[in-house]
Enzyme design. Structure first.
Site, PDB file in Angstrom:
ATOM      1  N   ALA A   1     -54.772   8.378   3.293  1.00 14.36           N
ATOM      2  CA  ALA A   1     -54.230   7.581   4.391  1.00 14.36           C
ATOM      3  C   ALA A   1     -53.289   8.454   5.211  1.00 14.36           C
ATOM      4  O   ALA A   1     -52.938   9.568   4.796  1.00 14.36           O
ATOM      5  CB  ALA A   1     -53.482   6.378   3.834  1.00 14.36           C
ATOM      6  N   LYS A   2     -52.896   7.921   6.339  1.00 14.32           N
ATOM      7  CA  LYS A   2     -52.011   8.671   7.252  1.00 14.32           C
ATOM      8  C   LYS A   2     -50.769   9.185   6.533  1.00 14.32           C
ATOM      9  O   LYS A   2     -50.337  10.309   6.737  1.00 14.32           O
ATOM     10  CB  LYS A   2     -51.567   7.749   8.392  1.00 14.32           C
TER      11      LYS A   2
END
Ligand code: GLU
Length: 328
Positions: free
Chosen positions: A260-261
């Site tokens: 994820a980011k």
């Protein structure tokens, strides 16, 4: 190794990114594996841009995806930038095909108009079915209610179109995950094939496009494994040949959580911009799949003789910290 599948259709695979942002290394690995799987057997590879979700689209993302995939060393025989016999290869330009199929499903009684709002579906669904995919559709509009429909139409609303899901499990053999059995009617219920704004839903568009582009092998991330039985039901309802499905584990961050980011993982485009060696990136992606040793530098072509679907590690692939941005 003759470029044909078991049904003796010529082997054709694809990668179908959505231009909602740059590819992260998990998506890039999926693209590499989809490419390798068909190239190792002399098949054709198709690139299709899945841009039906306009609000989530990022300007320039489609072009950045194509550029970064080429930089990695992938190529495609057909795609948005090279054309081909089954184009256009951009979903937003294929609405006529989707509309025609919706019409056929409606005419055959295999789909119906649904006037329910999201709120109504949630309210009517029983609590245990509030999963990640949203609530199971409770079947409200299966039997038409002309009065309610007229009322909503008068308010300027339009219906979504839902596929009438038959009861019972859908079974299929996944090329990587093995035998699968999922009961769509119990888990999801009648699902949307065209949204109320008139745009085809992913489930329908992907089936129609893979069929029209004569795709025989769909290799993609296992986040889509639960969508596959819905798609098989549509292939069957529309009388289209079902491709072979292979779902590969997702790439996770060093903490074992889905990439994820917040992991700060660089995107493929960022690695290209910052002057990384594409062979080092390709090597790292291959290492994640058990196809390369740590630190090897390779092109996708170098990997063709090594391709072995048995070696794709069946557990999520863990990204090494080296590929996370310095700032993370
Ligand atoms: N466009 C979808 C995505 O980017 C993938 C569709 C597919 O491979 O079936 O998640």
């Amino acid at each position: 190794m003759d470029g044909k599948d078991a049904t003796s259709r010529p082997l054709r695979g694809r990668f179908a990114p959505s231009p909602t942002g740059d590819l992260h290394l998990g998506n890039a690995r999926t693209a590499l594996l989809a490419w390798l799987s068909v190239r190792a057997r002399g098949g054709a590879f198709v690139l299709r841009m899945e841009d039906l979700d306009k609000p989530r689209e990022r300007p320039g993302a489609a072009e950045r995806i194509l550029r970064s995939l080429r930089w990695l060393g992938l190529d495609w025989d057909e795609g948005p930038d090279v054309g081909g016999p089954f184009g256009p290869y951009v979903q937003s330009e294929r609405a006529a095909l989707y509309d025609e199929a919706v019409r056929r499903l409606l005419d055959a009684g295999l789909a119906f108009e649904c006037w329910c709002s999201r709120k109504e579906v949630t309210a009517a669904a029983s609590a245990p079915h509030l999963g990640e995919e949203g609530p199971r559709y409770p079947g409200t509009c299966r039997v038409p209610d002309p009065l309610r429909a007229a009322e909503r139409r008068a308010q300027g609303r339009m219906p979504a179109i839902r596929f009438r899901v038959p009861p019972g499990p859908v079974a299929f053999e996944d090329g990587i995950c093995g035998p699968q059995r999922i009961d769509v009617s119990e888990q999801v219920g009648d699902f949307v094939v065209r949204r109320a704004d008139g745009v085809a839903a992913y489930q329908l568009a992907v089936v129609l496009d893979d069929a029209a582009m004569q795709i025989t092998e769909v290799l993609r991330g296992d986040d889509l494994l639960s969508s596959t039985p819905r798609q098989i039901l549509l292939y069957e309802a529309l009388g289209l040949p079902v491709p072979r499905f292979c779902h590969v584990p997702l790439v996770v961050g060093p903490d074992g959580e889905r990439l994820a980011k917040r992991h700060g993982a660089s995107t493929l485009f960022e690695l290209m911009e910052r002057g990384e060696d594409p062979r080092a990136v390709c090597g790292a992606l291959a290492e994640l799949s058990g196809l390369a040793r740590p630190g090897e530098r390779l092109t996708p072509r170098d990997l063709v003789p090594r391709w072995d679907p048995e070696r794709i590690l069946r557990t999520p692939a863990r990204l090494q910290p080296r590929w996370l941005a310095q700032s993370a």
